[in-house]
Write an enzyme that holds these catalytic residues in place. Structure first.
Site, PDB file in Angstrom:
ATOM      1  N   ASN A  24       2.038 -16.624  -3.965  1.00 40.17           N
ATOM      2  CA  ASN A  24       1.930 -17.390  -2.570  1.00 40.17           C
ATOM      3  C   ASN A  24       0.823 -16.630  -1.623  1.00 40.17           C
ATOM      4  O   ASN A  24       0.433 -15.621  -1.809  1.00 40.17           O
ATOM      5  CB  ASN A  24       3.242 -16.880  -1.741  1.00 40.17           C
ATOM      6  CG  ASN A  24       4.620 -17.420  -2.931  1.00 40.17           C
ATOM      7  OD1 ASN A  24       4.381 -18.459  -3.600  1.00 40.17           O
ATOM      8  ND2 ASN A  24       5.575 -16.684  -2.979  1.00 40.17           N
TER       9      ASN A  24
ATOM     10  N   HIS B 187      -0.405  -8.253   1.278  1.00 38.01           N
ATOM     11  CA  HIS B 187      -1.048  -7.713   0.062  1.00 38.01           C
ATOM     12  C   HIS B 187      -0.926  -8.386  -1.157  1.00 38.01           C
ATOM     13  O   HIS B 187       0.174  -8.688  -1.655  1.00 38.01           O
ATOM     14  CB  HIS B 187      -0.491  -6.396  -0.260  1.00 38.01           C
ATOM     15  CG  HIS B 187      -1.299  -5.465  -1.261  1.00 38.01           C
ATOM     16  ND1 HIS B 187      -1.590  -4.324  -0.839  1.00 38.01           N
ATOM     17  CD2 HIS B 187      -1.503  -5.561  -2.439  1.00 38.01           C
ATOM     18  CE1 HIS B 187      -2.009  -3.484  -1.751  1.00 38.01           C
ATOM     19  NE2 HIS B 187      -2.017  -4.309  -2.992  1.00 38.01           N
TER      20      HIS B 187
ATOM     21  N   ASP C 100      10.347  -6.612  -8.784  1.00 40.89           N
ATOM     22  CA  ASP C 100      10.572  -7.147  -7.404  1.00 40.89           C
ATOM     23  C   ASP C 100      12.048  -6.570  -6.950  1.00 40.89           C
ATOM     24  O   ASP C 100      13.136  -6.649  -7.966  1.00 40.89           O
ATOM     25  CB  ASP C 100      10.567  -8.666  -7.462  1.00 40.89           C
ATOM     26  CG  ASP C 100      10.760  -9.431  -6.158  1.00 40.89           C
ATOM     27  OD1 ASP C 100       9.553  -9.935  -5.736  1.00 40.89           O
ATOM     28  OD2 ASP C 100      11.622  -9.160  -5.446  1.00 40.89           O
TER      29      ASP C 100
ATOM     30  N   CYS D 298       0.746  -1.235   0.063  1.00 49.41           N
ATOM     31  CA  CYS D 298      -0.168  -0.067   0.017  1.00 49.41           C
ATOM     32  C   CYS D 298       0.749   1.407  -0.068  1.00 49.41           C
ATOM     33  O   CYS D 298       0.579   2.379  -0.593  1.00 49.41           O
ATOM     34  CB  CYS D 298      -0.865  -0.033   1.087  1.00 49.41           C
ATOM     35  SG  CYS D 298      -2.451  -0.891   1.144  1.00 49.41           S
TER      36      CYS D 298
ATOM     37  N   HIS E 296      -0.250 -10.364  -4.473  1.00 50.39           N
ATOM     38  CA  HIS E 296       0.494  -9.886  -5.576  1.00 50.39           C
ATOM     39  C   HIS E 296       0.670 -11.028  -6.546  1.00 50.39           C
ATOM     40  O   HIS E 296       0.773 -12.222  -5.825  1.00 50.39           O
ATOM     41  CB  HIS E 296       1.722  -9.331  -4.959  1.00 50.39           C
ATOM     42  CG  HIS E 296       2.505 -10.249  -4.201  1.00 50.39           C
ATOM     43  ND1 HIS E 296       2.110 -10.182  -2.648  1.00 50.39           N
ATOM     44  CD2 HIS E 296       3.581 -11.105  -4.125  1.00 50.39           C
ATOM     45  CE1 HIS E 296       2.794 -10.931  -2.047  1.00 50.39           C
ATOM     46  NE2 HIS E 296       3.735 -11.486  -2.680  1.00 50.39           N
TER      47      HIS E 296
HETATM   48  P1  5GP Z   1       6.047 -13.064  -1.350  1.00 51.45           P
HETATM   49  O1  5GP Z   1       7.043 -13.952  -0.499  1.00 51.45           O
HETATM   50  O2  5GP Z   1       4.964 -12.570  -0.392  1.00 51.45           O
HETATM   51  O3  5GP Z   1       5.423 -13.958  -2.475  1.00 51.45           O
HETATM   52  O4  5GP Z   1       6.685 -11.917  -2.152  1.00 51.45           O
HETATM   53  C1  5GP Z   1       6.860 -10.813  -1.818  1.00 51.45           C
HETATM   54  C2  5GP Z   1       7.744 -10.028  -2.766  1.00 51.45           C
HETATM   55  O5  5GP Z   1       8.008  -8.907  -2.408  1.00 51.45           O
HETATM   56  C3  5GP Z   1       9.482 -10.575  -2.770  1.00 51.45           C
HETATM   57  O6  5GP Z   1       9.716 -11.393  -3.876  1.00 51.45           O
HETATM   58  C4  5GP Z   1      10.229  -9.561  -2.121  1.00 51.45           C
HETATM   59  O7  5GP Z   1      11.464  -9.517  -2.779  1.00 51.45           O
HETATM   60  C5  5GP Z   1       9.293  -8.449  -2.604  1.00 51.45           C
HETATM   61  N1  5GP Z   1       9.396  -6.952  -1.883  1.00 51.45           N
HETATM   62  C6  5GP Z   1       9.499  -7.037  -0.524  1.00 51.45           C
HETATM   63  N2  5GP Z   1       9.558  -5.907  -0.266  1.00 51.45           N
HETATM   64  C7  5GP Z   1       9.633  -5.082  -1.453  1.00 51.45           C
HETATM   65  C8  5GP Z   1       9.979  -3.614  -1.741  1.00 51.45           C
HETATM   66  O8  5GP Z   1      10.048  -2.779  -0.748  1.00 51.45           O
HETATM   67  N3  5GP Z   1      10.205  -3.105  -3.044  1.00 51.45           N
HETATM   68  C9  5GP Z   1       9.980  -4.227  -3.851  1.00 51.45           C
HETATM   69  N4  5GP Z   1       9.779  -3.847  -5.234  1.00 51.45           N
HETATM   70  N5  5GP Z   1       9.863  -5.703  -3.755  1.00 51.45           N
HETATM   71  C10 5GP Z   1       9.393  -5.917  -2.381  1.00 51.45           C
HETATM   72 ZN    ZN Z   2      -1.760  -3.323   1.358  1.00 55.12          ZN
END
Ligand code: 5GP
Ligand code: ZN
Length: 113
Positions: free
Chosen positions: A86, A97, A30, A7, A99
């Protein structure tokens, strides 16, 4: 959601490398890429995960999935790509959030889990 980092990316409090934006969707690279091309596509409105998708918010998910092929084309993913989301603890969701990871730009592994 004031403590949600995605957010904060949507409202500009945290900078991101944007690849696409419209009224209800944002896509950005990412921060820790797992492939040559790795961007995330998110709804601008907060939905926690796939587990929170329902009849009243699924229109944005539908929109995300019509947008992904357009972004893929724009960033040059001409030979296929992988879309992953995930969900929850067993799914190793770290940002709560919704994604969709889009990975490509190279041959990906066959391994899914
Ligand atoms: P999840 O593990 O929840 O499926 O993926 C979260 C993703 O968000 C990860 O691949 C991580 O590298 C990415 N991520 C986390 N914080 C940030 C951020 O501040 N900026 C960006 N661009 N990616 C982020
Ligand atoms: Zn959010």
């Amino acid at each position: 959601m004031s403590d949600c980092i995605f957010c904060k990316i949507v409202n500009g409090d945290i900078p991101s490398s944007k690849v696409y934006e419209d009224d209800c969707v944002l896509a950005f690279n990412d921060i820790n890429p797992q492939a040559k091309v790795h961007f995330l596509v998110i709804p601008k409105s907060h939905i926690g995960s796939v587990d929170e998708i329902n009849e009243s918010n699924s229109n944005v998910v539908s929109h995300i999935f019509t947008t992904i092929p357009k972004i893929a084309k724009k960033v040059g993913l001409t030979n296929g790509y992988r879309v992953i989301t995930n969900c929850g603890q067993d799914g190793c969701q770290s940002v709560k959030h919704l994604h969709f990871h889009v990975l490509g730009g190279e041959q990906l592994s066959e391994k899914m889990a």
